[in-house]
Design a protein around this motif. Structure first.
Motif, PDB file in Angstrom:
ATOM      1  N   THR A 102       0.815  -1.223   0.000  1.00 13.45           N
ATOM      2  CA  THR A 102       0.000   0.000   0.000  1.00 13.45           C
ATOM      3  C   THR A 102       0.846   1.269   0.000  1.00 13.45           C
ATOM      4  O   THR A 102       0.319   2.347  -0.236  1.00 13.45           O
ATOM      5  CB  THR A 102      -0.945   0.032   1.217  1.00 13.45           C
ATOM      6  N   ASP A 103       2.148   1.136   0.239  1.00 11.34           N
ATOM      7  CA  ASP A 103       3.006   2.324   0.163  1.00 11.34           C
ATOM      8  C   ASP A 103       3.765   2.389  -1.165  1.00 11.34           C
ATOM      9  O   ASP A 103       4.652   3.225  -1.340  1.00 11.34           O
ATOM     10  CB  ASP A 103       3.978   2.383   1.344  1.00 11.34           C
ATOM     11  N   ALA A 104       3.394   1.529  -2.124  1.00 14.42           N
ATOM     12  CA  ALA A 104       4.037   1.551  -3.443  1.00 14.42           C
ATOM     13  C   ALA A 104       3.760   2.883  -4.125  1.00 14.42           C
ATOM     14  O   ALA A 104       2.640   3.387  -4.089  1.00 14.42           O
ATOM     15  CB  ALA A 104       3.513   0.402  -4.301  1.00 14.42           C
ATOM     16  N   GLU A 105       4.791   3.460  -4.710  1.00 15.03           N
ATOM     17  CA  GLU A 105       4.634   4.714  -5.436  1.00 15.03           C
ATOM     18  C   GLU A 105       4.570   4.424  -6.927  1.00 15.03           C
ATOM     19  O   GLU A 105       5.324   3.602  -7.441  1.00 15.03           O
ATOM     20  CB  GLU A 105       5.795   5.659  -5.123  1.00 15.03           C
ATOM     21  N   LEU A 156       0.939   5.981 -25.727  1.00 18.00           N
ATOM     22  CA  LEU A 156       0.569   4.942 -24.780  1.00 18.00           C
ATOM     23  C   LEU A 156       0.992   5.368 -23.385  1.00 18.00           C
ATOM     24  O   LEU A 156       2.172   5.616 -23.135  1.00 18.00           O
ATOM     25  CB  LEU A 156       1.274   3.639 -25.167  1.00 18.00           C
ATOM     26  N   LEU A 157       0.041   5.473 -22.466  1.00 16.90           N
ATOM     27  CA  LEU A 157       0.329   5.836 -21.081  1.00 16.90           C
ATOM     28  C   LEU A 157       0.487   4.561 -20.268  1.00 16.90           C
ATOM     29  O   LEU A 157      -0.397   3.697 -20.277  1.00 16.90           O
ATOM     30  CB  LEU A 157      -0.797   6.688 -20.504  1.00 16.90           C
ATOM     31  N   GLN A 158       1.639   4.442 -19.587  1.00 17.10           N
ATOM     32  CA  GLN A 158       1.911   3.262 -18.773  1.00 17.10           C
ATOM     33  C   GLN A 158       2.126   3.674 -17.326  1.00 17.10           C
ATOM     34  O   GLN A 158       2.817   4.644 -17.053  1.00 17.10           O
ATOM     35  CB  GLN A 158       3.147   2.541 -19.289  1.00 17.10           C
ATOM     36  N   MET A 159       1.529   2.920 -16.426  1.00 17.48           N
ATOM     37  CA  MET A 159       1.652   3.176 -14.995  1.00 17.48           C
ATOM     38  C   MET A 159       2.503   2.060 -14.391  1.00 17.48           C
ATOM     39  O   MET A 159       2.235   0.878 -14.625  1.00 17.48           O
ATOM     40  CB  MET A 159       0.250   3.184 -14.375  1.00 17.48           C
TER      41      MET A 159
END
Length: 193
Positions: A104-107, A153-156
């Motif tokens: 849950t603290d992944a950025e 292309l947007l990548q997260m």
């Protein structure tokens, strides 16, 4: 009908109406495209407006509101050709951490890939807002060129792991570019910065 039957009927009808109301509210909330939809006064944009002239800006709807994997939604796309900048808002549900087995603290970081040059442009998170289960990021990408032949292309990413992908500009979508008209507040923030 007995008194108990009437009470049971009223309780059931009340529960159905409450559930319907919650469903309608949830649909309306998920369709909200006003959060972080204003143009962000980035450094490049402020510099371009230093002489009091605001550069021409273009916009078009993002073809698919929700990415194919269903993890992100993109909207409020603006392209500023003079300074080669793209701004877009990304929204994701906080359940993404559980679905993708992330801490849950992944950025998250965001990259824009040009289909022609294969260049990956790392975006800047200019603003963030959290409303209930949704997190919104206003992203700024610099050194972007949009032509008639490229897709964007947007990548997260979470670290090196790809979390979500969405195409925010298709060359074949019969793009209907519209001039982006600044609101009074946007104009003021650009010219006073």
């Amino acid at each position: 009908m007995s008194k108990t039957g009437r009470i049971a009927k009223i309780v059931v009808i009340t529960i159905v109406y409450i559930l319907m109301g919650l469903f309608i509210f949830r649909c309306c909330f998920a369709a909200n495209h006003s959060t972080l939809s204003d143009l962000y006064p980035s450094e490049g944009l402020i510099a371009a407006c230093a002489d009091g002239e605001i550069p021409a800006m273009q916009t078009h709807d993002v073809v698919t509101e929700v990415s194919q994997d269903g993890n992100i939604a993109c909207y409020a796309f603006v392209y500023i050709p003079e300074i080669r900048e793209v701004q877009v808002t990304v929204r994701y549900n906080d359940s993404i951490y559980e679905r993708k087995s992330l801490s849950t603290d992944a950025e998250f970081t965001f990259r824009l890939t040009d289909s022609d040059t294969k260049a990956e442009i790392v975006g800047t998170v200019a603003d963030t807002k959290t409303i209930w289960m949704y997190t919104y990021h206003r992203l700024v990408f610099r050194d972007v060129t949009i032509s008639d032949t490229n897709d964007l292309l947007l990548q997260m990413y979470a670290g090196d792991t790809s979390v979500a992908v969405d195409v925010i500009h298709y060359k074949d979508q019969n793009v209907v570019w519209k001039p982006y008209h600044l609101s009074g507040g946007e104009q003021k923030s650009l010219l006073e910065s």
